[in-house]
Design an enzyme around this catalytic site. Structure first.
Site, mmCIF file in Angstrom:
data_model
loop_
_atom_site.group_PDB
_atom_site.id
_atom_site.type_symbol
_atom_site.label_atom_id
_atom_site.label_comp_id
_atom_site.label_asym_id
_atom_site.label_seq_id
_atom_site.Cartn_x
_atom_site.Cartn_y
_atom_site.Cartn_z
ATOM 1 N N ARG A 153 1.048 -1.257 -0.063
ATOM 2 C CA ARG A 153 0.002 -0.016 -0.111
ATOM 3 C C ARG A 153 1.019 1.326 -0.067
ATOM 4 O O ARG A 153 0.640 2.396 -0.434
ATOM 5 C CB ARG A 153 -0.932 -0.090 1.269
ATOM 6 C CG ARG A 153 -1.638 1.278 1.475
ATOM 7 C CD ARG A 153 -3.126 1.309 1.932
ATOM 8 N NE ARG A 153 -3.044 0.154 3.348
ATOM 9 C CZ ARG A 153 -2.582 0.641 4.490
ATOM 10 N NH1 ARG A 153 -2.011 1.675 4.382
ATOM 11 N NH2 ARG A 153 -2.376 -0.444 5.455
ATOM 12 N N TYR A 165 -13.121 18.657 -15.374
ATOM 13 C CA TYR A 165 -13.351 17.472 -15.434
ATOM 14 C C TYR A 165 -14.734 17.342 -14.740
ATOM 15 O O TYR A 165 -14.765 17.554 -13.605
ATOM 16 C CB TYR A 165 -12.185 16.488 -15.387
ATOM 17 C CG TYR A 165 -12.545 14.942 -15.476
ATOM 18 C CD1 TYR A 165 -12.819 14.387 -16.752
ATOM 19 C CD2 TYR A 165 -12.916 14.126 -14.304
ATOM 20 C CE1 TYR A 165 -13.107 13.057 -16.817
ATOM 21 C CE2 TYR A 165 -13.080 12.839 -14.519
ATOM 22 C CZ TYR A 165 -13.462 12.290 -15.752
ATOM 23 O OH TYR A 165 -13.910 11.054 -15.641
ATOM 24 N N ASP A 177 -4.305 20.359 -13.969
ATOM 25 C CA ASP A 177 -4.617 18.887 -14.519
ATOM 26 C C ASP A 177 -4.030 18.904 -16.027
ATOM 27 O O ASP A 177 -4.643 19.795 -16.694
ATOM 28 C CB ASP A 177 -6.127 18.650 -14.404
ATOM 29 C CG ASP A 177 -6.291 17.134 -15.019
ATOM 30 O OD1 ASP A 177 -5.822 16.791 -15.854
ATOM 31 O OD2 ASP A 177 -7.740 16.580 -14.341
ATOM 32 N N LYS A 212 -5.623 7.880 -19.364
ATOM 33 C CA LYS A 212 -5.771 8.334 -20.618
ATOM 34 C C LYS A 212 -4.608 8.276 -21.656
ATOM 35 O O LYS A 212 -4.415 6.891 -22.030
ATOM 36 C CB LYS A 212 -6.298 9.884 -20.487
ATOM 37 C CG LYS A 212 -7.295 9.902 -19.349
ATOM 38 C CD LYS A 212 -8.743 9.321 -19.731
ATOM 39 C CE LYS A 212 -9.788 9.585 -18.863
ATOM 40 N NZ LYS A 212 -9.885 10.685 -18.079
HETATM 41 C C1 LIG Z 1 -10.489 11.024 -16.789
HETATM 42 C C2 LIG Z 1 -10.098 12.270 -16.259
HETATM 43 C C3 LIG Z 1 -9.769 12.298 -14.927
HETATM 44 C C4 LIG Z 1 -10.198 11.202 -14.204
HETATM 45 O O1 LIG Z 1 -9.320 10.173 -14.283
HETATM 46 P P1 LIG Z 1 -9.738 8.716 -13.842
HETATM 47 O O2 LIG Z 1 -8.692 8.032 -14.055
HETATM 48 O O3 LIG Z 1 -10.914 8.394 -14.830
HETATM 49 O O4 LIG Z 1 -10.099 8.730 -12.632
HETATM 50 C C5 LIG Z 1 -9.574 13.511 -14.433
HETATM 51 N N1 LIG Z 1 -9.080 14.804 -15.364
HETATM 52 C C6 LIG Z 1 -9.320 14.841 -16.597
HETATM 53 C C7 LIG Z 1 -8.991 15.837 -17.447
HETATM 54 C C8 LIG Z 1 -9.800 13.408 -17.016
HETATM 55 O O5 LIG Z 1 -10.025 13.636 -18.513
#
Ligand SMILES: *Cc1c(COP(=O)(O)O)cnc(C)c1O
Length: 400
Positions: free
Chosen positions: A59, A112, A184, A209
Site C-alpha cells: 500500500r 473534468y 490537471d 488516458k
Molecule cells: C479522466 C479524467 C480524469 C479522471 O481520471 P480517472 O482515471 O478516470 O479517475 C481527470 N481529469 C481529466 C482531465 C480526465 O480526462
C-alpha cells in the site's frame, strides 16, 4: 538515470527504469508481492522509518509502481511524483492533503466532470469555500485569487470544449497570494505541455488516458516538489488509493510510445478539425490549434502541439448525434479518451452526464456537442469514415 539533455521522446522510452531492472532483464518486472521480508531487524527498521531505501508493504510503495512514478516525474521535469489507483484518486487525495475546513479554493467552471463534483458536492460539505470562475476569464481568476486562497486549481485544455488558460500568468497570480497552484495536464500530456516549467507547483494526470494510451488500465499521478509530494504520498499511503503493480506495468509499457502516439494524435486532430470546419452540418469546431479558437495564441505560447482532443457541435442537436455517431466504423462510442483508437461521445453522455441540459448550456456545451479523442489511425481513413457518416446523417435529415 537518463541524461537531462535528451529529447522527451527518448526519455519516454528509457527514463525511470534502470534502478528497477533485475537479473539482467531489459524490462521492468511486475512485482506482485504485497510485503517485503527482512532478516536483519535493524535494516527493517531503517527502511520502515525511511532512513534506508526499500519497500515494506504494497500500500505504501512497490518497485513497479515506483518505476512508473520515476518515468512521469522525469517527463514532467519534477523533483518527485506519487501515483494513485485512478486520476480521480490523484485529484481527491491531493485536495484532501491540503484543504481543511475554512479554507478557500479557486478554480474554474469547466473542469473534468468528476473534479467538478468534488467542487460542488464534497468540498462544500467540509466547510471549504469553492469559487468557480468563468473558464478562460483570467481577470476574474486573478481577482478571486487575490482575495486569498489555499489552492488555485486549473485544467487546460479543458473537457470537452478545449478551452485554454494561461498557465504562467495564473501561476504568478497564485503565488502572489501564497496559493498552491495545481494543473490537471491530462489533455495536453507531458509531450505538449510542462506546467512545472511554467511556474506551477503540482501537475496531475489521469494516467488512464494518454499516458497509458491503450484504455486497459486505470491510474493517476501527481508530480511536484519533494516537500508537497511527500505530504500527498503520506495521505495516500494511509488512505489507500494505491496504484496496482499490473496497472503500473501497463503504464510504463504504454509510455514508451507516448511521443509517437501523441505526435500522430495531434496531426490527426488538426486535420480532422480542418475537415470538420468545411462541413455544412457542423456548427462549430473547438480545437486550440485552429486560429479561430479564442485562445489560440495562449495555446501556441505554452504548448508544443495542440493535443489529440477536439470537439464539434452539429446542427440538429441530439437527433443528428443519434444518426451520425453509430455510422462511424473507426471510432469507439465510449466515455474514455487518449487511447490509440479514435473515441467519440456526446458531452451529454460522457464528460457532463451528471448535468441537466440547462447546466450544460450554462457552461457553453450545446446538446449537439461531440467530443473526439483522436486515435493513431491513418487520417485519410478517419476523414473518409466521417465523410460517409455525415452523408448518411444528411440523407436522414432530408427524409425527416
Ligand atoms: C479522466 C479524467 C480524469 C479522471 O481520471 P480517472 O482515471 O478516470 O479517475 C481527470 N481529469 C481529466 C482531465 C480526465 O480526462
Amino acid at each position: 538515470m537518463v541524461k537531462e539533455n535528451v529529447q522527451a521522446g527518448t526519455k519516454a522510452v528509457w527514463a525511470g527504469e534502470k534502478d528497477y531492472l533485475v537479473h539482467g532483464a531489459t524490462q521492468v518486472p511486475i512485482v506482485l508481492s504485497v510485503a517485503y521480508g527482512y532478516d536483519d531487524m535493524d535494516e527493517w527498521y531503517d527502511v520502515a522509518i525511511g532512513k534506508k531505501k526499500g519497500h515494506i508493504y504494497g500500500r505504501n510503495t512497490n518497485p513497479t509502481v515506483q518505476a512508473f512514478e520515476d518515468k512521469v516525474k522525469i517527463l514532467e521535469g519534477a523533483e518527485a511524483a506519487t501515483s494513485f489507483s485512478t486520476g480521480m484518486a490523484a485529484i481527491s487525495n491531493t485536495l484532501s492533503t491540503f484543504l481543511v475546513p475554512g479554507d478557500r479554493i479557486v478554480s474554474m467552471k469547466d473542469t473534468y466532470g468528476g473534479t467538478n463534483k468534488i467542487f460542488t458536492e464534497f468540498l462544500p460539505r467540509q466547510q471549504i469555500d469553492v469559487v468557480l470562475c468563468e473558464t478562460g476569464n483570467h481577470e476574474q481568476i486573478e481577482a478571486e485569487v487575490a482575495k486569498g486562497c489555499k489552492i488555485l486549481y486549473l485544467e487546460t485544455p479543458t473537457n470537452p470544449t478545449v478551452k485554454i488558460t494561461d498557465i504562467e500568468r495564473m501561476a504568478r497570480a497564485g503565488h502572489e497570494s501564497g496559493a498552491i497552484v495545481i494543473v490537471d495536464n491530462t489533455f495536453a500530456t507531458p509531450m505538449n505541455q510542462n506546467p512545472i516549467s511554467l511556474g506551477v507547483d503540482l501537475v496531475i494526470h489521469s494516467a488512464t488516458k494518454f499516458l497509458g494510451g491503450h484504455a486497459d488500465a486505470l491510474g493517476g499521478v501527481v508530480c511536484g516538489p519533494h516537500e508537497l509530494v511527500e505530504k500527498i504520498y503520506h495521505y495516500r499511503e494511509i488512505n489507500g488509493a494505491t496504484m496496482d503493480p499490473m496497472a503500473a506495468y501497463l503504464m510504463i509499457r504504454g509510455m514508451k510510445t507516448l511521443h509517437l502516439r501523441v505526435r500522430q494524435q495531434c496531426e490527426n486532430a488538426m486535420a480532422l478539425a480542418k475537415y470538420l470546419q468545411t462541413k455544412d452540418m457542423v456548427e462549430s469546431v473547438y480545437y486550440p490549434g485552429i486560429e479561430t479558437h479564442p485562445n489560440h495564441h495562449i495555446a501556441k505560447k505554452q504548448m508544443k502541439d495542440f493535443g489529440g482532443m477536439l470537439s464539434f457541435a452539429v446542427k440538429g442537436g441530439v437527433d443528428t448525434v443519434r444518426d451520425l455517431l453509430p455510422k462511424l466504423q473507426f471510432a469507439n462510442r465510449a466515455a474514455n479518451l487518449g487511447a490509440v483508437e479514435t473515441t467519440v461521445g456526446p458531452a451529454r453522455t460522457t464528460s457532463h452526464v451528471e448535468c441537466t441540459p440547462e447546466e450544460r448550456a450554462a457552461v457553453g456545451i450545446p446538446e449537439g456537442l461531440i467530443r473526439v479523442s483522436c486515435g493513431i489511425e491513418e487520417i485519410e481513413d478517419i476523414i473518409a469514415d466521417f465523410e460517409q457518416a455525415f452523408s448518411h446523417a444528411e440523407s436522414v435529415l432530408q427524409v425527416k
